[in-house]
Write a protein that holds these residues in place. Structure first.
Motif, PDB file in Angstrom:
ATOM      1  N   ASN A 117     -10.661  -1.485  12.807  1.00 23.58           N
ATOM      2  CA  ASN A 117     -10.903  -1.676  11.375  1.00 23.58           C
ATOM      3  C   ASN A 117     -10.780  -0.351  10.634  1.00 23.58           C
ATOM      4  OD1 ASN A 117     -12.571  -4.519  10.355  1.00 23.58           O
ATOM      5  ND2 ASN A 117     -12.075  -4.272  12.510  1.00 23.58           N
ATOM      6  N   ALA A 118     -11.395   0.693  11.150  1.00 25.02           N
ATOM      7  CA  ALA A 118     -11.358   2.000  10.493  1.00 25.02           C
ATOM      8  C   ALA A 118      -9.941   2.556  10.438  1.00 25.02           C
ATOM      9  CB  ALA A 118     -12.280   2.977  11.209  1.00 25.02           C
ATOM     10  N   SER A 119      -9.165   2.352  11.490  1.00 20.50           N
ATOM     11  CA  SER A 119      -7.816   2.928  11.524  1.00 20.50           C
ATOM     12  C   SER A 119      -6.884   2.296  10.493  1.00 20.50           C
ATOM     13  CB  SER A 119      -7.205   2.816  12.926  1.00 20.50           C
ATOM     14  OG  SER A 119      -6.760   1.508  13.204  1.00 20.50           O
ATOM     15  N   TYR A 120      -7.165   1.055  10.102  1.00 21.14           N
ATOM     16  CA  TYR A 120      -6.288   0.407   9.121  1.00 21.14           C
ATOM     17  C   TYR A 120      -6.278   1.154   7.789  1.00 21.14           C
ATOM     18  CZ  TYR A 120      -3.948  -2.740   6.049  1.00 21.14           C
ATOM     19  OH  TYR A 120      -3.051  -3.243   5.137  1.00 21.14           O
ATOM     20  N   VAL A 121      -7.413   1.682   7.387  1.00 21.28           N
ATOM     21  CA  VAL A 121      -7.490   2.355   6.088  1.00 21.28           C
ATOM     22  C   VAL A 121      -7.109   3.828   6.153  1.00 21.28           C
ATOM     23  CG1 VAL A 121      -9.152   0.738   5.151  1.00 21.28           C
ATOM     24  CG2 VAL A 121      -9.966   2.793   6.301  1.00 21.28           C
ATOM     25  N   GLN A 122      -6.869   4.332   7.339  1.00 19.13           N
ATOM     26  CA  GLN A 122      -6.417   5.713   7.506  1.00 19.13           C
ATOM     27  C   GLN A 122      -4.898   5.697   7.547  1.00 19.13           C
ATOM     28  OE1 GLN A 122      -8.278   6.739  11.192  1.00 19.13           O
ATOM     29  NE2 GLN A 122     -10.306   6.850  10.315  1.00 19.13           N
ATOM     30  N   GLY A 123      -4.252   5.565   6.392  1.00 17.81           N
ATOM     31  CA  GLY A 123      -2.807   5.421   6.283  1.00 17.81           C
ATOM     32  C   GLY A 123      -2.022   6.205   7.312  1.00 17.81           C
ATOM     33  N   GLY A 124      -1.105   5.533   7.981  1.00 21.21           N
ATOM     34  CA  GLY A 124      -0.258   6.174   8.966  1.00 21.21           C
ATOM     35  C   GLY A 124      -0.868   6.269  10.350  1.00 21.21           C
ATOM     36  N   TYR A 179       0.836  -1.189   0.000  1.00 14.17           N
ATOM     37  CA  TYR A 179       0.000   0.000   0.000  1.00 14.17           C
ATOM     38  C   TYR A 179       0.876   1.246   0.000  1.00 14.17           C
ATOM     39  CZ  TYR A 179      -3.711  -3.291   1.090  1.00 14.17           C
ATOM     40  OH  TYR A 179      -4.594  -4.338   1.040  1.00 14.17           O
ATOM     41  N   ASP A 180       0.588   2.158  -0.905  1.00 10.42           N
ATOM     42  CA  ASP A 180       1.373   3.385  -1.045  1.00 10.42           C
ATOM     43  C   ASP A 180       1.251   4.310   0.158  1.00 10.42           C
ATOM     44  OD1 ASP A 180       2.222   2.561  -3.547  1.00 10.42           O
ATOM     45  OD2 ASP A 180       0.641   3.643  -4.609  1.00 10.42           O
ATOM     46  N   ASP A 181       0.181   4.156   0.934  1.00 12.42           N
ATOM     47  CA  ASP A 181      -0.036   5.052   2.073  1.00 12.42           C
ATOM     48  C   ASP A 181       0.622   4.569   3.360  1.00 12.42           C
ATOM     49  OD1 ASP A 181      -1.650   2.928   2.755  1.00 12.42           O
ATOM     50  OD2 ASP A 181      -3.526   4.052   2.665  1.00 12.42           O
ATOM     51  N   GLY A 182       1.402   3.498   3.271  1.00 15.73           N
ATOM     52  CA  GLY A 182       2.141   3.029   4.437  1.00 15.73           C
ATOM     53  C   GLY A 182       1.433   2.000   5.291  1.00 15.73           C
ATOM     54  N   ARG A 183       0.249   1.579   4.889  1.00 16.35           N
ATOM     55  CA  ARG A 183      -0.431   0.545   5.668  1.00 16.35           C
ATOM     56  C   ARG A 183       0.396  -0.733   5.673  1.00 16.35           C
ATOM     57  NH1 ARG A 183      -6.116   0.070   3.006  1.00 16.35           N
ATOM     58  NH2 ARG A 183      -5.106   1.167   1.314  1.00 16.35           N
ATOM     59  N   PRO A 184       0.365  -1.473   6.785  1.00 18.50           N
ATOM     60  CA  PRO A 184       1.093  -2.742   6.845  1.00 18.50           C
ATOM     61  C   PRO A 184       0.533  -3.761   5.863  1.00 18.50           C
ATOM     62  CG  PRO A 184       0.231  -2.134   9.013  1.00 18.50           C
ATOM     63  CD  PRO A 184      -0.279  -1.141   8.042  1.00 18.50           C
ATOM     64  N   THR A 185       1.395  -4.634   5.376  1.00 14.18           N
ATOM     65  CA  THR A 185       0.994  -5.664   4.429  1.00 14.18           C
ATOM     66  C   THR A 185       0.416  -6.878   5.163  1.00 14.18           C
ATOM     67  OG1 THR A 185       3.217  -6.579   4.445  1.00 14.18           O
ATOM     68  CG2 THR A 185       2.715  -4.943   2.729  1.00 14.18           C
ATOM     69  N   PHE A 186      -0.086  -7.820   4.397  1.00 14.41           N
ATOM     70  CA  PHE A 186      -0.738  -9.022   4.927  1.00 14.41           C
ATOM     71  C   PHE A 186       0.124  -9.728   5.969  1.00 14.41           C
ATOM     72  CE2 PHE A 186      -1.955 -13.497   4.849  1.00 14.41           C
ATOM     73  CZ  PHE A 186      -3.345 -13.427   4.915  1.00 14.41           C
ATOM     74  N   PRO A 229     -14.717   0.858   6.482  1.00 13.82           N
ATOM     75  CA  PRO A 229     -16.114   1.204   6.718  1.00 13.82           C
ATOM     76  C   PRO A 229     -16.688   2.181   5.686  1.00 13.82           C
ATOM     77  CG  PRO A 229     -14.697   2.341   8.271  1.00 13.82           C
ATOM     78  CD  PRO A 229     -13.824   1.393   7.503  1.00 13.82           C
ATOM     79  N   VAL A 230     -15.842   2.892   4.978  1.00 16.33           N
ATOM     80  CA  VAL A 230     -16.315   3.824   3.954  1.00 16.33           C
ATOM     81  C   VAL A 230     -16.647   3.071   2.667  1.00 16.33           C
ATOM     82  CG1 VAL A 230     -15.684   5.805   2.534  1.00 16.33           C
ATOM     83  CG2 VAL A 230     -15.038   5.747   4.953  1.00 16.33           C
TER      84      VAL A 230
END
Length: 119
Positions: free
Chosen positions: A86-93, A34-41, A51-52
Motif C-alpha cells: 500500500n505504501a509503495s503505491y503512493v511513492q511514485g516510481g 497520476y503525474d508521478d507515474g503511478r499505474p492507473t485503475f 498511509p500518510v
C-alpha cells in the motif's frame, strides 16, 4: 496507525471505500492519471491506501464488500506485507504490486498461479 487494503481486494477493486474516504487517500481512482507515474485503475490488481494521508477514521472499513480493509494492528499476519505494498503505491516510481508477481512467483490472472490463494 493507518488502514491497509489486503489480499481480498485483488481482482475485485470495488470502490465504495473510495467514496467513503473523507480525505481522498484511497488510490487509484477510476478515470484518473497520476503525474508521478503511478499505474492507473485499469493497470493494478487492487486499491491502495496512502498511509500518510489516511486519518485513521475507519470510514472505508464497513463499506468494503470483501472485508479487505484492516487497521494496521488488526491486519492478519499472513497479509502483513500489504502494508509495504500500500505504501509503495503512493511513492511514485517505486510501486511493487502483489498481483503482478514481484513478491515471488505468484501471479493473479483471475486466479492464483504459483500458490494457493490464502483466505
Amino acid at each position: 496507525m493507518a488502514y491497509v487494503i489486503a489480499e481480498p481486494c485483488i481482482g475485485v477493486k470495488d470502490t465504495p471505500c473510495v467514496d467513503a474516504c473523507p480525505v481522498d487517500c484511497i488510490h487509484p481512482k477510476k478515470n484518473m492519471t497520476y503525474d508521478d507515474g503511478r499505474p492507473t485503475f485499469d493497470k493494478v490488481s487492487q486499491l491502495y491506501i496512502d498511509p500518510v494521508e489516511c486519518i485513521d477514521c475507519g470510514a472505508c472499513v464497513p463499506v468494503c464488500p470483501v472485508s479487505a480493509i484492516f487497521a494496521l494492528d488488526d491486519l492478519p499476519d499472513k497479509w502483513k506485507h500489504f502494508t509495504e505494498i500500500n505504501a509503495s503505491y503512493v511513492q511514485g516510481g517505486k510501486f511493487r504490486s502483489w498481483g503482478r508477481g514481484e513478491w515471488g512467483n505468484e501471479r493473479w490472472s483471475g486466479r492464483w498461479e504459483g500458490r494457493e490463494r490464502e483466505r
